[in-house]
Write a protein that holds these residues in place. Structure first.
Motif, PDB file in Angstrom:
ATOM      1  N   ALA A   1       0.816  -1.214   0.000  1.00 38.11           N
ATOM      2  CA  ALA A   1       0.000   0.000   0.000  1.00 38.11           C
ATOM      3  C   ALA A   1       0.846   1.259   0.000  1.00 38.11           C
ATOM      4  N   GLY A   2       2.029   1.186   0.604  1.00 35.55           N
ATOM      5  CA  GLY A   2       2.931   2.327   0.580  1.00 35.55           C
ATOM      6  C   GLY A   2       2.835   3.205   1.813  1.00 35.55           C
ATOM      7  N   PRO A   3       3.516   4.337   1.790  1.00 36.84           N
ATOM      8  CA  PRO A   3       3.675   5.166   2.985  1.00 36.84           C
ATOM      9  C   PRO A   3       2.378   5.781   3.518  1.00 36.84           C
ATOM     10  N   ASP A   4       1.352   5.847   2.700  1.00 41.09           N
ATOM     11  CA  ASP A   4       0.090   6.446   3.146  1.00 41.09           C
ATOM     12  C   ASP A   4      -0.921   5.407   3.644  1.00 41.09           C
ATOM     13  N   TYR A   5      -0.429   4.223   3.976  1.00 41.25           N
ATOM     14  CA  TYR A   5      -1.371   3.142   4.303  1.00 41.25           C
ATOM     15  C   TYR A   5      -2.203   3.453   5.547  1.00 41.25           C
ATOM     16  N   GLN A   6      -1.622   4.151   6.537  1.00 40.41           N
ATOM     17  CA  GLN A   6      -2.383   4.460   7.749  1.00 40.41           C
ATOM     18  C   GLN A   6      -3.505   5.457   7.467  1.00 40.41           C
ATOM     19  N   LEU A   7      -3.202   6.487   6.708  1.00 41.52           N
ATOM     20  CA  LEU A   7      -4.228   7.450   6.308  1.00 41.52           C
ATOM     21  C   LEU A   7      -5.324   6.752   5.521  1.00 41.52           C
ATOM     22  N   PHE A   8      -4.929   5.897   4.611  1.00 41.82           N
ATOM     23  CA  PHE A   8      -5.885   5.146   3.801  1.00 41.82           C
ATOM     24  C   PHE A   8      -6.829   4.334   4.685  1.00 41.82           C
ATOM     25  N   SER A   9      -6.271   3.637   5.660  1.00 41.42           N
ATOM     26  CA  SER A   9      -7.070   2.806   6.554  1.00 41.42           C
ATOM     27  C   SER A   9      -8.024   3.643   7.393  1.00 41.42           C
ATOM     28  N   GLU A  10      -7.555   4.785   7.855  1.00 41.19           N
ATOM     29  CA  GLU A  10      -8.407   5.669   8.661  1.00 41.19           C
ATOM     30  C   GLU A  10      -9.585   6.211   7.848  1.00 41.19           C
TER      31      GLU A  10
ATOM     32  N   ASP B   1     -26.466  -3.417   3.325  1.00 48.29           N
ATOM     33  CA  ASP B   1     -25.737  -4.119   4.381  1.00 48.29           C
ATOM     34  C   ASP B   1     -24.303  -3.613   4.511  1.00 48.29           C
ATOM     35  N   PHE B   2     -23.697  -3.950   5.630  1.00 46.76           N
ATOM     36  CA  PHE B   2     -22.407  -3.372   6.005  1.00 46.76           C
ATOM     37  C   PHE B   2     -21.290  -3.794   5.058  1.00 46.76           C
ATOM     38  N   TRP B   3     -21.438  -4.940   4.443  1.00 45.27           N
ATOM     39  CA  TRP B   3     -20.418  -5.338   3.471  1.00 45.27           C
ATOM     40  C   TRP B   3     -20.452  -4.419   2.257  1.00 45.27           C
ATOM     41  N   ALA B   4     -21.642  -4.078   1.797  1.00 49.47           N
ATOM     42  CA  ALA B   4     -21.750  -3.139   0.675  1.00 49.47           C
ATOM     43  C   ALA B   4     -21.140  -1.792   1.041  1.00 49.47           C
ATOM     44  N   LEU B   5     -21.384  -1.329   2.265  1.00 46.02           N
ATOM     45  CA  LEU B   5     -20.813  -0.050   2.701  1.00 46.02           C
ATOM     46  C   LEU B   5     -19.296  -0.143   2.827  1.00 46.02           C
ATOM     47  N   THR B   6     -18.810  -1.290   3.250  1.00 47.32           N
ATOM     48  CA  THR B   6     -17.361  -1.497   3.359  1.00 47.32           C
ATOM     49  C   THR B   6     -16.705  -1.401   1.991  1.00 47.32           C
ATOM     50  N   GLU B   7     -17.341  -1.984   0.986  1.00 47.16           N
ATOM     51  CA  GLU B   7     -16.829  -1.900  -0.383  1.00 47.16           C
ATOM     52  C   GLU B   7     -16.871  -0.466  -0.903  1.00 47.16           C
ATOM     53  N   GLN B   8     -17.982   0.218  -0.666  1.00 42.76           N
ATOM     54  CA  GLN B   8     -18.111   1.603  -1.135  1.00 42.76           C
ATOM     55  C   GLN B   8     -17.088   2.513  -0.459  1.00 42.76           C
ATOM     56  N   ALA B   9     -16.881   2.306   0.821  1.00 44.03           N
ATOM     57  CA  ALA B   9     -15.912   3.119   1.563  1.00 44.03           C
ATOM     58  C   ALA B   9     -14.487   2.844   1.076  1.00 44.03           C
ATOM     59  N   LEU B  10     -14.218   1.606   0.734  1.00 46.73           N
ATOM     60  CA  LEU B  10     -12.897   1.271   0.197  1.00 46.73           C
ATOM     61  C   LEU B  10     -12.674   1.966  -1.141  1.00 46.73           C
ATOM     62  N   ASP B  11     -13.660   1.951  -1.996  1.00 49.59           N
ATOM     63  CA  ASP B  11     -13.524   2.606  -3.300  1.00 49.59           C
ATOM     64  C   ASP B  11     -13.296   4.115  -3.130  1.00 49.59           C
ATOM     65  N   TYR B  12     -13.992   4.707  -2.169  1.00 48.41           N
ATOM     66  CA  TYR B  12     -13.777   6.127  -1.893  1.00 48.41           C
ATOM     67  C   TYR B  12     -12.351   6.366  -1.410  1.00 48.41           C
ATOM     68  N   SER B  13     -11.844   5.470  -0.600  1.00 51.26           N
ATOM     69  CA  SER B  13     -10.475   5.624  -0.067  1.00 51.26           C
ATOM     70  C   SER B  13      -9.440   5.591  -1.180  1.00 51.26           C
TER      71      SER B  13
ATOM     72  N   LYS C   1      -4.424   8.595  -3.649  1.00 53.67           N
ATOM     73  CA  LYS C   1      -4.023   8.137  -4.980  1.00 53.67           C
ATOM     74  C   LYS C   1      -2.769   7.269  -4.966  1.00 53.67           C
ATOM     75  N   SER C   2      -1.998   7.340  -3.879  1.00 55.97           N
ATOM     76  CA  SER C   2      -0.756   6.577  -3.834  1.00 55.97           C
ATOM     77  C   SER C   2      -0.992   5.082  -3.604  1.00 55.97           C
ATOM     78  N   VAL C   3      -2.186   4.704  -3.191  1.00 61.85           N
ATOM     79  CA  VAL C   3      -2.485   3.287  -2.951  1.00 61.85           C
ATOM     80  C   VAL C   3      -3.082   2.692  -4.226  1.00 61.85           C
ATOM     81  N   ASP C   4      -2.475   1.611  -4.692  1.00 60.27           N
ATOM     82  CA  ASP C   4      -2.838   0.984  -5.962  1.00 60.27           C
ATOM     83  C   ASP C   4      -4.211   0.304  -5.857  1.00 60.27           C
ATOM     84  N   PRO C   5      -5.174   0.687  -6.688  1.00 58.80           N
ATOM     85  CA  PRO C   5      -6.506   0.058  -6.654  1.00 58.80           C
ATOM     86  C   PRO C   5      -6.499  -1.439  -6.928  1.00 58.80           C
ATOM     87  N   SER C   6      -5.402  -1.952  -7.488  1.00 58.44           N
ATOM     88  CA  SER C   6      -5.341  -3.398  -7.713  1.00 58.44           C
ATOM     89  C   SER C   6      -5.315  -4.176  -6.396  1.00 58.44           C
ATOM     90  N   LEU C   7      -5.122  -3.477  -5.278  1.00 58.82           N
ATOM     91  CA  LEU C   7      -5.155  -4.109  -3.958  1.00 58.82           C
ATOM     92  C   LEU C   7      -6.582  -4.383  -3.471  1.00 58.82           C
TER      93      LEU C   7
END
Length: 216
Positions: free
Chosen positions: A28-37, A58-70, A75-81
């Motif tokens: 994920a790189g150096p911004d991984y903590q910000l990304f997770s937050e 459901d919460f899984w759908a929201l988890t996916e949507q929140a990940l896409d927003y992150s 931008k430094s985190v590769d979407p292929s992850l």
């Protein structure tokens, strides 16, 4: 004070919500903590907004949507992850003290349960990954009432199922807003303040504040 039931929030209380990104921190790189937050903050924000709108997903759908927003924000985190991060979120690590604490409560004869925003499938996967099936009696998901915490109907799932008055339930959460909702409902509440955060919601304070679950 002995309680008839000990009910736990799942994410942030039993399971480390930042473990998924941390597993892939190097990629994920150096911004991984910000990304997770951001991922966590948006996941919760979406639950509150949808509850207010009366537009449950459901919460899984929201988890996916929140990940896409992150990914869009950091931008430094590769979407292929994306796939690997979602797989990791299904099997989040529990905090180190969790198995022993839950076993101890069971040995004392208490009911032990989870009450969570998570979908049933998410929660079952997390519980199985940490081998907690034998110490958790019940998993209550908001999916049963189609609204998220802090709606009173969520906390009522426990009292209805167990035929208990709210004050017979000890509810543990690391999320102060969740503690406020459970206190308002009438549970005896324990705030697991893992990050030594300042208190808030002063009119709905917890019965006890602990740095981890170990002192239960």
């Amino acid at each position: 004070m002995s309680q008839a039931a000990y009910v736990f929030d799942a994410y942030g209380t039993l399971f480390d919500v930042h473990a998924a990104v941390r597993r892939h921190a190097e990629r994920a790189g150096p911004d991984y903590q910000l990304f997770s937050e951001i991922w966590r903050a948006k996941q919760l924000e979406y639950s509150w907004v949808r509850s207010l709108m009366g537009a449950y997903a459901d919460f899984w759908a929201l988890t996916e949507q929140a990940l896409d927003y992150s990914f869009a924000r950091v931008k430094s985190v590769d979407p292929s992850l994306r796939g690997d991060l979602l797989d990791a979120y299904r099997t989040l690590d529990c905090y180190p003290e969790v198995p022993a604490v839950l076993k101890g409560l069971k040995a004392r004869g208490a009911r032990v349960a989870i009450l969570s925003n998570g979908s049933p499938e998410m929660l079952s996967a997390a519980v199985a990954n940490s081998a907690l099936e034998t110490v958790i009696d019940d998993i209550f998901s908001v999916d049963a009432v189609k609204i998220f915490k802090t709606a009173p109907a969520v906390y009522e799932l426990v009292t209805t199922a167990y035929r208990l008055y709210p004050q017979a339930v000890s509810f543990q959460s690391s999320n102060r807003w969740d503690v406020a909702g459970a206190t308002r409902f009438g549970f005896r509440t324990v705030w697991i303040n893992r990050n030594n955060l300042p208190d808030e919601y002063g009119d709905y304070g917890p019965s006890l504040i602990l740095p981890s679950l170990e002192a239960l």
